[in-house]
Design a protein around this motif. Structure first.
Motif, PDB file in Angstrom:
ATOM      1  N   SER A  68       0.832  -1.207   0.000  1.00  0.00           N
ATOM      2  CA  SER A  68       0.000   0.000   0.000  1.00  0.00           C
ATOM      3  C   SER A  68       0.866   1.256   0.000  1.00  0.00           C
ATOM      4  O   SER A  68       0.572   2.231  -0.703  1.00  0.00           O
ATOM      5  N   ALA A  69       1.930   1.233   0.788  1.00  0.00           N
ATOM      6  CA  ALA A  69       2.839   2.380   0.846  1.00  0.00           C
ATOM      7  C   ALA A  69       3.512   2.598  -0.512  1.00  0.00           C
ATOM      8  O   ALA A  69       3.636   3.740  -0.979  1.00  0.00           O
ATOM      9  N   LYS A  70       3.953   1.514  -1.139  1.00  0.00           N
ATOM     10  CA  LYS A  70       4.597   1.623  -2.459  1.00  0.00           C
ATOM     11  C   LYS A  70       3.606   2.136  -3.497  1.00  0.00           C
ATOM     12  O   LYS A  70       3.960   2.945  -4.356  1.00  0.00           O
ATOM     13  N   GLU A  71       2.365   1.637  -3.429  1.00  0.00           N
ATOM     14  CA  GLU A  71       1.346   2.103  -4.368  1.00  0.00           C
ATOM     15  C   GLU A  71       1.110   3.597  -4.182  1.00  0.00           C
ATOM     16  O   GLU A  71       0.938   4.329  -5.158  1.00  0.00           O
ATOM     17  N   ALA A  76       2.022   9.148  -6.097  1.00  0.00           N
ATOM     18  CA  ALA A  76       2.613  10.467  -5.867  1.00  0.00           C
ATOM     19  C   ALA A  76       3.586  10.826  -6.994  1.00  0.00           C
ATOM     20  O   ALA A  76       3.601  11.960  -7.482  1.00  0.00           O
ATOM     21  N   VAL A  77       4.386   9.854  -7.418  1.00  0.00           N
ATOM     22  CA  VAL A  77       5.336  10.087  -8.512  1.00  0.00           C
ATOM     23  C   VAL A  77       4.575  10.377  -9.807  1.00  0.00           C
ATOM     24  O   VAL A  77       4.943  11.277 -10.564  1.00  0.00           O
ATOM     25  N   LYS A  78       3.506   9.619 -10.044  1.00  0.00           N
ATOM     26  CA  LYS A  78       2.697   9.859 -11.244  1.00  0.00           C
ATOM     27  C   LYS A  78       2.104  11.262 -11.221  1.00  0.00           C
ATOM     28  O   LYS A  78       2.112  11.955 -12.232  1.00  0.00           O
ATOM     29  N   ALA A  79       1.593  11.669 -10.064  1.00  0.00           N
ATOM     30  CA  ALA A  79       1.007  13.008  -9.932  1.00  0.00           C
ATOM     31  C   ALA A  79       2.072  14.079 -10.161  1.00  0.00           C
ATOM     32  O   ALA A  79       1.828  15.087 -10.839  1.00  0.00           O
ATOM     33  N   ALA A  83       2.196  16.795 -13.169  1.00  0.00           N
ATOM     34  CA  ALA A  83       2.337  18.224 -12.879  1.00  0.00           C
ATOM     35  C   ALA A  83       3.523  18.812 -13.635  1.00  0.00           C
ATOM     36  O   ALA A  83       3.435  19.917 -14.191  1.00  0.00           O
ATOM     37  N   LYS A  84       4.641  18.075 -13.669  1.00  0.00           N
ATOM     38  CA  LYS A  84       5.824  18.551 -14.404  1.00  0.00           C
ATOM     39  C   LYS A  84       5.508  18.689 -15.889  1.00  0.00           C
ATOM     40  O   LYS A  84       5.886  19.668 -16.529  1.00  0.00           O
TER      41      LYS A  84
END
Length: 126
Positions: A68-71, A76-79, A83-84
């Motif tokens: 769950s933490a990795k997901e 977060a990385v995808k978001a 954004a970038k």
């Protein structure tokens, strides 16, 4: 393992800190001592006894928590990536707009001196 079994085991392990395992008979009864589960199962159509160990149960929970933490990290990385990309697109659009404005204003500046020259030349000819 179904959800009811998981919930029951979570409850049993939480309430019985000293217990390292629980055995379950086919009728859903739990026993802290395997021999009692085996004794009980002799009176059942299905004499199957399944033993669940705390270490395995806790390991599964820990792995689920880690997953769950990795997901969450991946999301977060995808978001952040989205954004970038949006920021880069906005910056590229702004740069293109500035370039277009520069070219357009540059064209207007080139036209003005030509008009001014014509006006001056016309006045000198009189």
């Amino acid at each position: 393992m179904d959800n009811k079994t998981k919930e029951t085991l979570a409850f049993l392990f939480a309430r019985n800190k000293e217990a390292n395992s629980f055995s379950m008979t086919s009728d859903g009864q739990f026993f802290s001592e395997k021999h009692r589960a085996e004794s009980h199962s002799q009176n059942l159509k299905d004499a199957k006894v399944t033993t669940y160990h705390r270490s395995a149960f806790e390991t599964v929970d820990k792995l689920k928590a880690q997953l769950s933490a990795k997901e969450a990290e991946v999301e977060a990385v995808k978001a952040e990536q989205t954004a970038k990309e949006a920021a880069e697109q906005a910056a590229n659009k702004a740069t293109k707009t500035e370039e277009l404005e520069t070219v357009t204003s540059g064209e207007n500046q080139e036209e003005k001196p030509v008009e001014e020259t014509k006006v001056k030349t016309t006045k000198k000819a009189k």
